[in-house]
Design an enzyme around this catalytic site. Structure first.
Site, short mmCIF file in Angstrom:
data_model
loop_
_atom_site.label_atom_id
_atom_site.label_comp_id
_atom_site.label_asym_id
_atom_site.label_seq_id
_atom_site.Cartn_x
_atom_site.Cartn_y
_atom_site.Cartn_z
N ARG A 137 2.07 -4.78 6.50
CA ARG A 137 1.32 -3.78 5.73
C ARG A 137 2.10 -2.48 5.72
O ARG A 137 2.51 -1.99 6.78
CB ARG A 137 -0.07 -3.54 6.32
CG ARG A 137 -0.79 -2.46 5.51
CD ARG A 137 -2.26 -2.45 5.66
NE ARG A 137 -2.82 -1.53 4.66
CZ ARG A 137 -4.08 -1.51 4.30
NH1 ARG A 137 -4.91 -2.35 4.85
NH2 ARG A 137 -4.50 -0.65 3.40
N ASN A 148 -10.78 -3.27 -5.63
CA ASN A 148 -10.00 -2.30 -6.43
C ASN A 148 -10.62 -1.98 -7.79
O ASN A 148 -10.25 -1.00 -8.43
CB ASN A 148 -8.55 -2.78 -6.63
CG ASN A 148 -7.69 -2.65 -5.39
OD1 ASN A 148 -6.77 -3.44 -5.17
ND2 ASN A 148 -7.96 -1.65 -4.56
N ASN A 159 1.38 3.28 -3.03
CA ASN A 159 1.92 3.69 -4.34
C ASN A 159 1.42 5.08 -4.74
O ASN A 159 2.19 5.91 -5.24
CB ASN A 159 1.49 2.71 -5.43
CG ASN A 159 2.13 1.36 -5.28
OD1 ASN A 159 3.03 1.18 -4.47
ND2 ASN A 159 1.66 0.39 -6.06
N ASP A 187 0.83 -1.20 0.00
CA ASP A 187 0.00 0.00 0.00
C ASP A 187 0.87 1.26 0.00
O ASP A 187 1.95 1.27 0.60
CB ASP A 187 -0.90 -0.01 1.25
CG ASP A 187 -2.08 0.92 1.11
OD1 ASP A 187 -2.32 1.42 -0.01
OD2 ASP A 187 -2.75 1.16 2.12
N SER A 222 -10.63 -7.48 -4.84
CA SER A 222 -11.94 -7.47 -5.52
C SER A 222 -12.57 -6.09 -5.46
O SER A 222 -13.41 -5.75 -6.29
CB SER A 222 -12.89 -8.47 -4.87
OG SER A 222 -12.30 -9.73 -4.83
C1 IPE Z 1 -1.06 0.22 -4.08
O1 IPE Z 1 -1.14 1.38 -3.40
C2 IPE Z 1 -2.20 -0.73 -3.89
C3 IPE Z 1 -2.71 -1.35 -5.13
C4 IPE Z 1 -3.99 -1.54 -5.34
C5 IPE Z 1 -1.81 -1.77 -6.19
P1 IPE Z 1 -2.39 2.40 -3.50
O2 IPE Z 1 -2.77 2.59 -4.91
O3 IPE Z 1 -3.49 1.92 -2.59
O4 IPE Z 1 -1.73 3.71 -2.92
P2 IPE Z 1 -2.38 4.81 -1.97
O5 IPE Z 1 -3.01 4.09 -0.80
O6 IPE Z 1 -3.41 5.54 -2.78
O7 IPE Z 1 -1.24 5.67 -1.56
MG MG Z 2 -4.09 2.32 -0.70
#
Ligand code: IPE
Ligand code: MG
Length: 228
Positions: free
Chosen positions: A170, A50, A4, A2, A48
């Site tokens: 995490r 996302n 990115n 988490d 699921s």
């Molecule tokens: C990666 O981080 C998680 C994925 C779904 C690949 P995020 O995309 O959730 O990053 P933040 O939480 O918005 O910073």
């Molecule tokens: Mg995230």
């Protein structure tokens, strides 16, 4: 994995740059797991839930997964890494599913670290899936409902073949499980790191491993259990 998006936003970059950088952290995590003899490394790559993200971001994530498999599969195979995918197969785009299957098929006899990609995955959905599988067995008369035990239930999950995670890491400072391995996490140790996933390097991983090493696990008893 988490953080990115926040990694990118803090640099004034589009979220896609954070996801791209996150793939380097994936490579590093696989290398570190393999070096330390971690038997199973599960990466929560796409939940699921996302799918609710903007179409363009979902597309970026799909493209990254496809290019990761295309570019890295032969190296993973050379490293004797076994790739497994957990999650619902239904709903996976038709240009992604064959690549995931190819990765599983090519590496199925490998025996070093098992790399589990949780993709289109939801812990609750997995539990419902297992319940349905067992219900079918009962309906066919293969087992009676009284014969359903925790062990049998575990065997009906996507993760039937391997043991529960000892450690769940995490990143990004969030203090949630977010539907990850709900059943399997019953006695997992948790390490929550403030670092954003693209910054999760070998030192961060080793810090989490040494934190795990300092935990005393009794699994509800008074006797200390050690994990090798
Ligand atoms: C990666 O981080 C998680 C994925 C779904 C690949 P995020 O995309 O959730 O990053 P933040 O939480 O918005 O910073
Ligand atoms: Mg995230």
């Amino acid at each position: 994995m988490d953080g990115n998006g926040r990694w990118a936003q803090s640099r004034g970059l589009p979220r896609s740059s954070g996801h791209k950088k996150g793939v380097d952290a994936v490579r590093s995590a696989i290398r570190t797991a393999s070096e330390w003899g971690v038997k199973t490394l599960t990466l929560f790559s796409f939940s699921s839930e996302n799918w609710k993200r903007p179409k363009s971001e979902v597309n970026d994530l799909m493209c990254l997964l496809k290019s990761f498999i295309r570019r890295d599969l032969s190296d993973l195979h050379k490293e004797d890494i076994k790739v497994c995918v957990i999650g619902a197969r239904k709903g996976i785009p038709s240009d992604v599913l064959p690549l995931l299957q190819e990765a599983e098929n090519l590496t199925c006899n490998n025996s070093s670290t098992r790399l589990v990609i949780a993709f289109n995955y939801s812990g609750r959905e997995e539990i419902v899936y297992a319940a349905k599988e067992l219900a079918k067995c009962v309906a066919k008369g293969e087992i009676s409902s009284d014969e359903i035990t925790e062990h049998l239930f575990s065997r009906a999950l996507y993760t039937a073949e391997w043991s529960d995670p000892d450690l769940i890491i995490r990143t990004s400072g969030e203090l949630r499980l977010s539907n990850f391995l709900l059943w399997q996490a019953a006695y997992s140790e948790f390490v929550f790191l403030d670092c954003l996933w693209p910054d999760f390097d070998q030192a961060q991983f080793e810090h989490a491993l040494s934190e795990f090493d300092s935990r005393i696990r009794r699994f509800g008893s008074l006797v200390r259990n050690t994990v090798t």
